[in-house]
Write an enzyme that holds these catalytic residues in place. Structure first.
Site, short mmCIF file in Angstrom:
data_model
loop_
_atom_site.label_atom_id
_atom_site.label_comp_id
_atom_site.label_asym_id
_atom_site.label_seq_id
_atom_site.Cartn_x
_atom_site.Cartn_y
_atom_site.Cartn_z
N HIS A 174 10.83 10.20 26.29
CA HIS A 174 11.17 8.94 25.63
C HIS A 174 10.52 8.83 24.25
O HIS A 174 11.17 8.39 23.30
CB HIS A 174 10.74 7.74 26.48
CG HIS A 174 11.71 7.35 27.54
ND1 HIS A 174 12.99 6.94 27.27
CD2 HIS A 174 11.58 7.29 28.88
CE1 HIS A 174 13.62 6.65 28.39
NE2 HIS A 174 12.78 6.88 29.39
N HIS A 194 9.09 13.00 31.84
CA HIS A 194 10.18 12.03 31.64
C HIS A 194 9.78 11.00 30.58
O HIS A 194 10.55 10.72 29.66
CB HIS A 194 10.51 11.34 32.97
CG HIS A 194 11.58 10.31 32.87
ND1 HIS A 194 12.84 10.51 33.36
CD2 HIS A 194 11.58 9.06 32.34
CE1 HIS A 194 13.57 9.43 33.13
NE2 HIS A 194 12.82 8.53 32.52
N GLU A 195 8.58 10.43 30.72
CA GLU A 195 8.13 9.42 29.76
C GLU A 195 7.85 10.03 28.39
O GLU A 195 8.14 9.42 27.36
CB GLU A 195 6.89 8.68 30.29
CG GLU A 195 7.11 7.95 31.61
CD GLU A 195 8.33 7.03 31.61
OE1 GLU A 195 8.65 6.41 30.57
OE2 GLU A 195 8.98 6.93 32.67
N CYS A 236 16.19 6.07 35.43
CA CYS A 236 15.49 5.54 34.26
C CYS A 236 15.74 4.04 34.19
O CYS A 236 16.86 3.59 34.39
CB CYS A 236 16.02 6.23 33.00
SG CYS A 236 15.25 5.66 31.48
N LEU A 237 14.70 3.28 33.92
CA LEU A 237 14.85 1.83 33.83
C LEU A 237 15.80 1.41 32.71
O LEU A 237 16.41 0.35 32.80
CB LEU A 237 13.47 1.17 33.63
CG LEU A 237 12.48 1.38 34.77
CD1 LEU A 237 11.13 0.77 34.43
CD2 LEU A 237 13.01 0.82 36.08
N GLY A 290 7.02 4.69 35.62
CA GLY A 290 6.63 5.00 34.26
C GLY A 290 7.41 4.12 33.30
O GLY A 290 8.49 3.62 33.63
N GLN A 331 11.20 1.88 25.37
CA GLN A 331 11.98 1.15 26.37
C GLN A 331 11.77 -0.36 26.29
O GLN A 331 12.53 -1.11 26.89
CB GLN A 331 11.65 1.64 27.78
CG GLN A 331 12.11 3.06 28.03
CD GLN A 331 11.77 3.49 29.42
OE1 GLN A 331 10.66 3.93 29.70
NE2 GLN A 331 12.73 3.34 30.32
#
Length: 186
Positions: free
Chosen positions: A141, A137-138, A95-96, A45, A50
């Protein structure tokens, strides 16, 4: 095109994102670039903050839905979670934007969400299990939240040094990143 991923500590990751309109400039290209970026980083995701954009857009590709093993890939524009239900369950998330840190996060297993897809078709869908978890999760963000926000105070204090290192660029990632306390890009 692969875009740099914004690292922990950048203020854009803490903004509640703004909705976008159908005529958002070069939206199809942006979505394509986001998928390229996510796949390059081996993520499931990616949310617009991000990559430095405070807009209500995120993408998900879990590879397979746990029920029927078919590909689960979606674009979520102006999403709104309407309901979260069920007994919260723990899963080790990463997380990226926060490389090299993974923690158990409790999330409810079922969600109902309203969103537009990349063709501006409105959907109201229920998701469960892993797809629901990745969506939550996304979604966090675009609400200015990170998975580390769900952790207890002691765990947050124990991670503080590592999180500070990430914002300074003192972390190794196999993808391009942009660090808030560093002028050069990786």
């Amino acid at each position: 095109m692969k875009l740099p991923i914004v690292a922990y500590g950048d203020p854009v990751l803490r903004k509640v994102c703004s909705p976008i309109e159908q005529d958002y400039p070069e939206l199809k290209q942006l979505i394509s670039n986001m998928f390229d970026t996510m796949y390059n980083a081996h993520g499931v995701g990616l949310a617009a903050p991000q990559i430095g954009l405070p807009i209500r857009l995120f993408i998900v590709d879990t590879g397979a839905d746990e029920d029927d093993k078919s590909k689960f890939k979606r674009v979520f524009i102006n999403a709104e979670i309407l309901e979260e239900t069920g007994e919260p369950w723990a899963f080790n998330e990463g997380c990226l934007s926060i490389p090299d840190i993974r923690e158990d996060v409790f999330r409810k297993p079922n969600i109902l969400i309203r969103y537009y897809d990349e063709n501006w078709e409105l959907h109201e869908e229920a998701f469960t299990g892993m797809p629901a978890r990745v969506i939550q999760h996304e979604y966090d963000h675009i609400e200015g939240k990170l998975f580390t926000d769900t952790l207890g105070q002691l765990r947050k204090r124990l991670l503080k040094g590592r999180l500070d290192d990430i914002s300074k660029g003192n972390v190794r990632a196999d993808y391009k990143m942009k660090f808030p306390q560093q002028s050069r890009r990786r």
